[in-house]
Design an enzyme around this catalytic site. Structure first.
Site, PDB file in Angstrom:
ATOM      1  N   GLY A 113       4.897  -1.351   2.601  1.00 12.40           N
ATOM      2  CA  GLY A 113       4.128  -0.137   2.362  1.00 12.40           C
ATOM      3  C   GLY A 113       4.988   1.107   2.262  1.00 12.40           C
ATOM      4  N   HIS A 158       0.813  -1.212   0.000  1.00 16.48           N
ATOM      5  CA  HIS A 158       0.000   0.000   0.000  1.00 16.48           C
ATOM      6  C   HIS A 158       0.851   1.269   0.000  1.00 16.48           C
ATOM      7  CE1 HIS A 158       0.781   0.772   4.319  1.00 16.48           C
ATOM      8  NE2 HIS A 158       0.671  -0.540   4.463  1.00 16.48           N
ATOM      9  N   ASP A 159       0.376   2.260  -0.741  1.00 20.43           N
ATOM     10  CA  ASP A 159       0.959   3.610  -0.777  1.00 20.43           C
ATOM     11  C   ASP A 159       2.349   3.657  -1.404  1.00 20.43           C
ATOM     12  OD1 ASP A 159      -1.235   4.973   0.758  1.00 20.43           O
ATOM     13  OD2 ASP A 159      -0.553   3.595   2.312  1.00 20.43           O
TER      14      ASP A 159
END
Length: 265
Positions: A139, A121-122
């Site tokens: 992440g 994520h991100d």
């Protein structure tokens, strides 16, 4: 016209580009946008607000836009963006972003993601990257253009790998890897410059020598690293690659840099 296998499940609201084929047993969520001339071979699952550029090929059992693997996630509908011309091989996964991280995971164009690779994520991933089998990003990682990450390697959350760097196989990256570098070993250490990649991108012998001289002075010269860094700053005007390395270091502020192994270790 798009070609959709009768066993596929396309939710109302999903957008499928012209010429795109959706193979057997694919599942496409209601907020997904897929560009033109893509090919989803079979058993592909795409969720969240995922956008896929034109001319991508996605192999069986790939999962895109699934929820971030973060304990802070509370069911928010966040995003994954994938650029044009990517190839995503079997069982690869890319998670949507978190609200705390800006709500979006970004993957550039023309990437080649081998089987079982993962983008957390991100993350922000550049163009023309290659992730070998089971290459993994935690992440919030930042990966530059033309980066190669070897098989069974992992970049720790928040890690940065500069453009045109190469991470060898079975390597754990816990600190930032400067652009154009070669990093390998169980705990990543710099092993010089990614000369093979630089030659493929038409760096001249003179330019390679100039950048290598800068690298040797920065990482192997006398004195403290901070002192060497300041002494070498004027070389930013001599080559764009040197300027990029210095900018990368500055952008990391107080983040730890991947360093060469010490003698005897």
């Amino acid at each position: 016209m798009s070609r959709i296998d009768p066993t596929a499940r396309i939710a109302d609201g999903a957008v499928i580009g012209e010429g795109t084929s959706i193979g057997p047993y694919c599942i496409i969520g209601p907020h997904v946008v897929i560009g033109a001339n893509c090919k989803l071979i079979a058993h592909v699952h795409i969720a969240a607000r995922t956008t896929i550029g034109d001319d991508c090929t996605i192999y069986p059992f790939v999962s895109l836009g699934t929820p971030p693997q973060s304990l802070a996630w509370r069911g928010e509908l966040t995003r994954l963006e994938i650029g044009a011309g990517c190839t995503i091989r079997e069982q690869s996964t890319m998670n949507a972003g978190t609200v705390a991280g800006g709500g979006i995971t970004r993957v550039g164009a023309r990437g080649y993601f081998m089987n079982c690779s993962h983008v957390g994520h991100d993350c922000v991933v550049g163009n023309d990257v290659i992730f070998a089998t089971s290459a993994t990003l935690g992440g919030h990682c930042e990966i530059g253009d033309f980066v190669f990450i070897g098989g069974l390697s992992a970049v720790h959350q928040l890690g940065r790998v500069g453009s045109q760097a190469m991470v060898g196989a079975s390597t754990i990256v816990r600190s930032d890897v400067i652009p154009f570098a070669l990093a390998n070993g169980q705990n990543a250490r710099l092993a010089g410059l990614n000369l093979v990649g630089m030659k493929r991108r038409k760096f001249s012998r003179e330019r390679l020598a100039r950048i290598r001289s800068f690298y040797m002075k920065l990482f192997h010269g006398p004195g403290l690293f901070a002192e060497r860094l300041e002494q070498l700053r004027p070389q930013a005007t001599t080559d764009a690659a040197i300027a990029e390395i210095l900018d990368f270091i500055d952008a990391g502020k107080h983040r730890e840099l991947c360093q060469p192994a010490k003698h005897g270790k």
